[in-house]
Enzyme design. Structure first.
Site, PDB file in Angstrom:
ATOM      1  N   GLN A 105     -12.954  51.392  -2.093  1.00 26.54           N
ATOM      2  CA  GLN A 105     -11.807  50.621  -1.600  1.00 26.54           C
ATOM      3  C   GLN A 105     -12.209  49.219  -1.155  1.00 26.54           C
ATOM      4  O   GLN A 105     -11.391  48.302  -1.194  1.00 26.54           O
ATOM      5  CB  GLN A 105     -11.118  51.379  -0.470  1.00 26.54           C
ATOM      6  CG  GLN A 105     -10.319  52.571  -0.967  1.00 26.54           C
ATOM      7  CD  GLN A 105      -9.399  53.155   0.083  1.00 26.54           C
ATOM      8  OE1 GLN A 105      -9.775  53.311   1.239  1.00 26.54           O
ATOM      9  NE2 GLN A 105      -8.181  53.480  -0.303  1.00 26.54           N
ATOM     10  N   HIS A 287      -2.273  57.566   6.925  1.00 26.55           N
ATOM     11  CA  HIS A 287      -3.503  57.022   6.331  1.00 26.55           C
ATOM     12  C   HIS A 287      -3.204  56.120   5.140  1.00 26.55           C
ATOM     13  O   HIS A 287      -3.824  55.066   4.961  1.00 26.55           O
ATOM     14  CB  HIS A 287      -4.438  58.163   5.928  1.00 26.55           C
ATOM     15  CG  HIS A 287      -4.804  59.055   7.072  1.00 26.55           C
ATOM     16  ND1 HIS A 287      -5.478  58.591   8.178  1.00 26.55           N
ATOM     17  CD2 HIS A 287      -4.576  60.371   7.294  1.00 26.55           C
ATOM     18  CE1 HIS A 287      -5.653  59.578   9.034  1.00 26.55           C
ATOM     19  NE2 HIS A 287      -5.109  60.673   8.521  1.00 26.55           N
ATOM     20  N   LEU A 288      -2.231  56.517   4.330  1.00 24.76           N
ATOM     21  CA  LEU A 288      -1.860  55.686   3.182  1.00 24.76           C
ATOM     22  C   LEU A 288      -1.292  54.347   3.651  1.00 24.76           C
ATOM     23  O   LEU A 288      -1.496  53.316   3.002  1.00 24.76           O
ATOM     24  CB  LEU A 288      -0.849  56.424   2.301  1.00 24.76           C
ATOM     25  CG  LEU A 288      -0.436  55.735   1.006  1.00 24.76           C
ATOM     26  CD1 LEU A 288      -1.638  55.452   0.126  1.00 24.76           C
ATOM     27  CD2 LEU A 288       0.594  56.584   0.251  1.00 24.76           C
ATOM     28  N   ALA A 289      -0.591  54.353   4.783  1.00 22.26           N
ATOM     29  CA  ALA A 289      -0.018  53.103   5.318  1.00 22.26           C
ATOM     30  C   ALA A 289      -1.111  52.056   5.524  1.00 22.26           C
ATOM     31  O   ALA A 289      -0.954  50.890   5.144  1.00 22.26           O
ATOM     32  CB  ALA A 289       0.712  53.379   6.632  1.00 22.26           C
ATOM     33  N   ASP A 290      -2.226  52.464   6.117  1.00 25.99           N
ATOM     34  CA  ASP A 290      -3.354  51.549   6.319  1.00 25.99           C
ATOM     35  C   ASP A 290      -3.836  50.967   4.997  1.00 25.99           C
ATOM     36  O   ASP A 290      -4.139  49.777   4.883  1.00 25.99           O
ATOM     37  CB  ASP A 290      -4.519  52.308   6.971  1.00 25.99           C
ATOM     38  CG  ASP A 290      -4.612  52.050   8.459  1.00 25.99           C
ATOM     39  OD1 ASP A 290      -3.832  51.241   8.976  1.00 25.99           O
ATOM     40  OD2 ASP A 290      -5.478  52.671   9.102  1.00 25.99           O
ATOM     41  N   GLN A 291      -3.914  51.837   3.994  1.00 26.81           N
ATOM     42  CA  GLN A 291      -4.524  51.448   2.724  1.00 26.81           C
ATOM     43  C   GLN A 291      -3.615  50.568   1.866  1.00 26.81           C
ATOM     44  O   GLN A 291      -4.096  49.876   0.965  1.00 26.81           O
ATOM     45  CB  GLN A 291      -4.922  52.709   1.951  1.00 26.81           C
ATOM     46  CG  GLN A 291      -5.979  53.524   2.665  1.00 26.81           C
ATOM     47  CD  GLN A 291      -6.167  54.900   2.068  1.00 26.81           C
ATOM     48  OE1 GLN A 291      -5.870  55.128   0.899  1.00 26.81           O
ATOM     49  NE2 GLN A 291      -6.663  55.840   2.858  1.00 26.81           N
ATOM     50  N   HIS A 312      -5.089  51.125  14.555  1.00 25.95           N
ATOM     51  CA  HIS A 312      -5.847  50.794  13.348  1.00 25.95           C
ATOM     52  C   HIS A 312      -5.016  49.909  12.428  1.00 25.95           C
ATOM     53  O   HIS A 312      -5.480  48.891  11.907  1.00 25.95           O
ATOM     54  CB  HIS A 312      -6.120  52.128  12.633  1.00 25.95           C
ATOM     55  CG  HIS A 312      -7.478  52.238  12.036  1.00 25.95           C
ATOM     56  ND1 HIS A 312      -7.692  52.138  10.690  1.00 25.95           N
ATOM     57  CD2 HIS A 312      -8.680  52.452  12.597  1.00 25.95           C
ATOM     58  CE1 HIS A 312      -8.977  52.290  10.437  1.00 25.95           C
ATOM     59  NE2 HIS A 312      -9.602  52.496  11.584  1.00 25.95           N
TER      60      HIS A 312
END
Length: 343
Positions: A105, A287-291, A312
């Site tokens: 990533q 978690h996908l929101a961060d990415q 985060h």
């Protein structure tokens, strides 16, 4: 991206962990902006660069011929001055069970902006605590950014767990022609729910206890969760992956076996994570929101709905705004859903 700003950006690593460093590296590569980071992972029990962070730094430097100061184990300060991104066939070994997916990533945004296609081979951990497992990248993250114009594939050659590592992830990445703005505000029609336990070199009853526990919480029949033995892995390990696929998005909630944590605790955390997602209407998991923040910013804007906003996520938004001419907005919607906009 514009490379006219030649000043060095000063970033304090006090407010974040390895994600702050990885995002800074990605943004420096894409924008050409140099940065100095101090107090790297300052609030962690062991501050400074660990093996997987150092791999990210060295890999990023190799991809663009960067000038780097402070790229040493335990270093709490880093100066990174990027050069031109170069396509190529790259191999990186973390040298531990550190996360291969986090290295991927870090490099992906840069290689999307190279002049030709690239391949990556990354050796280390593929199923780690505190990092997206391979399946999350392949089934949750990648399809969303593919809808934004990304042309990339990922393959799991061999699983690897903490502490032994030895897993191998490969990727093929083609230059992006044009970013498309993200709009992900609905899940679409439900397609399927699914589950898998990935199990290697440990007593089989551990996997069975996980399956029984998760099935009860989610009210699934036990045979709805597959058991796959990953005996080609270098060391022992176990991961439970519980997912729900919709027409527009997929979510996977994961539990990773760790020393001192019962099989029931591992499965309960994963099952409650998926149950919480299914109880909401938001398409994008935490978690996908961060990415998705960085791809959305690189596209120049977009919007998605998510379950909650973590510290985060807010830290990542603030960092991206330092590198790119975008602004994020957060709006509270009905049912606790959050709308994240970028423009």
């Amino acid at each position: 991206m514009s490379k006219t700003n030649t000043s060095i950006l000063s970033i304090s690593g006090d407010s974040g962990g390895g994600q702050l460093l990885r995002s800074s590296l990605s943004l420096a590569l894409v924008t050409g902006r140099a940065f100095r980071m101090t107090n790297i992972r300052g609030k962690r029990p062991k501050p400074g660069l660990m093996r997987q962070h150092l791999t990210c730094v060295k890999a990023a430097a190799e991809v663009c011929g960067a000038d780097v100061e402070g790229a040493d184990l335990g270093s709490t300060e880093l100066v990174f001055q990027p050069g031109k991104i170069t396509a190529g066939d790259y191999c990186f070994a973390i040298g531990s069970g550190g996360s291969t997916t986090l290295v991927l990533q870090t490099l992906l945004p840069a290689l999307l902006h190279a002049e030709a296609s690239s391949t990556l081979r990354i050796e280390g951990g593929t199923h780690n605590p505190m990092a997206p497992p391979f399946e999350f990248i392949g089934q949750c993250f990648l399809p969303v950014i593919q809808s934004m114009g990304v042309d990339a594939t990922v393959t799991l050659e061999r699983p690897g767990f903490m502490q032994a590592g030895g897993g191998v992830l490969t990727a093929e990445i083609w230059p992006i022609k044009k970013w498309k703005k993200l709009k992900l505000t609905e899940r679409g029609e439900p397609v399927e729910t699914f589950g898998r336990v990935l199990h290697a070199h440990l007593p089989g009853e551990i996997a069975q206890r996980e399956i029984i526990t998760a099935s009860k919480i989610l009210e699934w029949p036990e045979n709805h969760i597959d058991l796959r033995y990953a005996n080609d892995s270098t060391g022992p390990g176990n991961a439970i992956l519980l997912g729900a696929r919709f027409a527009k998005v997929c979510e996977i909630s994961t539990g990773i076996a760790q020393l001192g944590k019962s099989a029931e605790a591992v499965a309960t955390g994963a099952a409650k994570g998926l149950r919480g997602y299914l109880a909401s209407t938001a398409p994008v998991g935490v978690h996908l929101a961060d990415q998705l923040l960085l791809p959305m910013a690189l596209a120049g804007g977009g919007v998605f709905h998510t379950l909650s906003i973590t510290d985060h996520t807010r830290t990542n938004m603030a960092l991206i705004e330092q590198f790119l001419p975008v602004k994020f907005s957060v709006e509270e919607l009905a049912g606790g859903v959050k709308r994240i906009g970028c423009g």
